[in-house]
Design an enzyme around this catalytic site. Structure first.
Site, short mmCIF file in Angstrom:
data_model
loop_
_atom_site.label_atom_id
_atom_site.label_comp_id
_atom_site.label_asym_id
_atom_site.label_seq_id
_atom_site.Cartn_x
_atom_site.Cartn_y
_atom_site.Cartn_z
N ASP A 184 -74.13 37.42 0.35
CA ASP A 184 -75.31 37.38 0.69
C ASP A 184 -74.31 36.35 2.12
OD1 ASP A 184 -76.98 36.85 3.04
OD2 ASP A 184 -77.91 34.25 1.91
N GLU B 199 -74.95 45.02 3.75
CA GLU B 199 -75.86 45.84 4.39
C GLU B 199 -77.09 46.47 4.08
OE1 GLU B 199 -73.17 48.77 6.18
OE2 GLU B 199 -74.55 49.33 8.06
#
Ligand SMILES: [Ca+2]
Ligand SMILES: [Ca+2]
Ligand SMILES: [Ca+2]
Ligand SMILES: [Zn+2]
Length: 672
Positions: free
Chosen positions: A538, A547
């Protein structure tokens, strides 16, 4: 490096190792359906668990903790299963292991997944380009009008000068707009509208079109369709590949991004995807707005005429970025699947023989189904459309062939999921860029085939994929911003990074684990020996795992809406036995083995059960179990000895699990 620093580093490493070894209870952090399977997982060798009702802190259900998978190849964990499918009441709960370890809270209700579908659809609204996101709808994520200027034809493009290509959704973390991924994203919304109309999401999503009497999903899809219409070359009917800047613009708000945007070459993949989605849009919108629907159909037919005039892939070898351009390329050297999809959708829209003939002449050009749908491979969408065709001239034989191929495919996915510690239908190599969408795209095919065949294991396996996305994974997190207790906070998404708001834009799904480590952050954290499902961070710089993309959100909307049983038309109770998994027998572990091996199976209902080992001549070597057992998971050990207590010869053996309804046989290898 000085000694003090070295020691400090060593100390930090220990801390890291200790914290990552901490045991955890992995649950679907959004929740579970009352009438269907409910499974949680843990990497902790506990004996039993309780389901705790959060309103009074009382245990309302308890069960055994069963070792499901030792050293799970995907996650590297010893995974234990906590099955509370037998509990069917609604409310808010948590799980507590007998040693006190607890899960995050979750809900059990019929409409628990409405939140998933609604948030993920609203996520697409936040991707809107060419308009102001008003505070009334976007809250703190509001921003000014972006990208309202026309785009200019790139020197390699058939179109010279400016063209108005305003509107649509930003594709992903960047502000590009690409036709093929856009059509792919739209396909999920329009499939839901066409095949499961009462699963349409409400008219109260808090988007500008809420309350206009049209389901907000159709309003949101139309915003993208209207942009797509601008991408068609008015003369030839061909469709331009994309509109982007030459380089990625970095982390700026969309309305502060003023770099020139270019229109790129016509491509046959984009043109065929466009034809397919416009033909489908015609069918969906004709009951809402016949003028718009007709416009979509003419655009689809015009695109098809371009494809007829250009029977080979355009440009040669598929679209490639010109030397001065670095934005997304979405390389695809095969436009056969896109053309097939266009033919299937145009046949369904018009009944014209030419489209039926094209489909029938080409659907067997290669193996019928090679994988789940993706922006590069849209053939499964063509197959589903033809399978579900309402056209009386659709070929019955072809439909049978397609049905059988999809059924085989689904059976194989169930087998993959059954072997996985978290019931994920991904093989090791499939943890590639966007792997979360791969799991959900498999769920989509499983859902359609459950609807066709009533095979409850397809329903169960599809649901497992949603559970995986929402917390039943080694990261103990949902992969969707703003959903569940532990959600991504640092997605690779320019507005989320540039807006000065602490929370990321909600309702966006991260791409997920990527074992190919296609960015520097992944390479820093992991290596070729890392179990594939762990290769996720993350971190806003990990574009290859963190993304977001509109065509990843779209299958989440589809699957979430489908499982929102609270407002669906299909009562699964009408399907016999749909509450249970079928009988399941795992591959023994380890295999091959030379000391002892474990065989795990699950019974769906109380039944006599035998588990026996045979040699390859069919002689019974050992009876491991002969008993009557209730529903649940069981783990049986074979020590490699025959009935007389002698160690058997090295070689291949079979083990057979038999109940009063089914027999399953698997191979086992013993090495002395
Ligand atoms: Ca509406
Ligand atoms: Ca293709
Ligand atoms: Ca932010
Ligand atoms: Zn924009």
């Amino acid at each position: 490096m000085g000694k003090v620093k070295q020691r400090a580093l060593f100390f930090l490493l220990i801390i890291t190792i200790v914290s990552s070894a901490q045991s955890t209870v992995f649950v679907n952090q959004v929740g579970y359906l009352p009438d269907h399977l409910k499974m949680a997982y843990t990497d902790h060798a506990a004996e039993s668990f309780s389901l705790i009702d959060l309103t009074n802190n009382r245990a309302v259900f308890s069960g055994e903790v069963v070792l499901l998978k030792e050293n799970d190849p995907s996650s590297g964990l010893d995974v234990y299963l906590l099955d509370f499918s037998g509990f069917q009441s609604t409310g808010r709960f948590k799980i507590r292991l007998n040693d006190g370890e607890e899960s995050v809270p979750f809900e059990i209700s019929d409409s628990v997944f409405s939140r998933v579908a609604d948030r993920a659809l609203k996520g697409l609204y936040y991707q809107r380009c060419g308009m102001t996101l008003e505070e009334a709808f976007a809250g703190v994520f509001n921003h000014g009008t972006c990208h309202s200027a026309d785009a200019i034809g790139h020197s390699t493009c058939e179109h010279s000068g400016y063209l108005n290509v305003r509107g649509g959704w930003h594709d992903a973390g960047d502000y590009g707009k690409y036709v093929a991924p856009a059509a792919h994203a739209l396909s999920y919304l329009l499939m839901l509208a066409e095949y499961f109309p009462s699963f349409l999401i409400s008219d109260r999503l808090d988007i500008p079109e809420s309350g206009n009497g049209i389901p907000d999903m159709l309003d949101e899809a139309r915003y993208e369709l209207q942009w797509l219409l601008t991408m068609q070359d008015a003369n030839s009917g061909g469709v331009f590949f994309k509109v982007t800047t030459k380089n990625f613009v970095g982390y700026v708000m969309p309305h502060k991004s003023f770099d020139a945007r270019y229109l790129y070459q016509i491509s046959s993949t984009a043109t065929a995807d466009f034809a397919a989605i416009m033909a489908r849009a015609y069918r969906v919108y004709k009951d809402y707005d016949s003028t718009f629907a007709s416009q979509c159909l003419s655009a689809a037919q015009h695109a098809w005429s371009y494809l007829e005039a250009h029977p080979a892939i355009v440009p040669d070898g598929g679209f490639q970025n010109p030397a001065d351009t670095k934005t997304g390329e979405y390389g695809d050297a095969d436009d056969g699947d896109e053309r097939l999809w266009a033919a299937a959708e145009l046949f369904e829209a018009t009944a014209a023989t030419e489209f039926n003939d094209y489909f029938l002449n080409h659907y067997q050009d290669e193996e019928i189904i090679q994988g789940p749908a993706g922006w590069q491979y849209v053939k499964p969408l063509a197959l589903i459309t033809y399978l579900k065709s309402a056209q009386p001239t659709a070929d019955e034989n072809a439909r049978n062939i397609i049905q059988n191929a999809l059924d085989d495919y689904c059976r194989n996915q169930v087998a993959i999921a059954d072997e996985d510690g978290f019931h994920v239908a991904l093989e090791g190599w499939e943890y590639y860029w966007g792997s979360n969408s791969v799991a959900l795209n498999k769920a989509l095919i499983l859902i359609f085939m459950f609807e066709e065949t009533g095979k409850k294991e397809y329903f169960a396996t599809a649901l497992h994929q949603l559970n995986y996305i929402l917390g039943c994974n080694a990261h103990n997190m949902t992969f969707v911003t703003g959903l569940g207790t532990n959600a991504p906070r640092h997605i690779h998404h320019s507005p989320s990074i540039a807006d000065g708001v602490q929370e990321p834009v909600p309702g966006l799904m991260a791409g997920g684990p990527n074992k190919y480590l296609n960015d520097l952050v992944l390479q820093l954290h992991f290596n070729a020996n890392t179990p594939p499902a762990l290769c996720y961070v993350d971190d806003q710089e990990s574009y290859a795992s963190n993304e977001v993309a509109v065509y990843w959100n779209a299958p989440l909307i589809f699957v979430g809406a489908y499982f929102n049983q609270g407002r669906g038309p299909v009562s699964l109770d009408s399907q016999p036995g749909s509450r249970d998994l079928s009988l399941f027998l795992a591959q023994n572990f380890p295999n091959p083995f030379n000391n002892q091996t474990a065989i795990v199976f699950k019974l769906e209902e109380r039944s006599p059960v035998t588990l026996e080992v045979f040699d390859m001549r069919g002689e019974k070597v050992r009876a491991l179990l002969s008993d009557v057992r209730g529903p649940g998971y069981y783990r049986i050990i074979w020590d490699g000895k025959n009935g007389a207590g002698q160690v058997v010869a090295s070689g291949l053996y079979l083990y057979r699990l038999k109940t009063d309804r089914r027999v399953i046989v698997k191979k086992i290898v013993f090495i002395r």
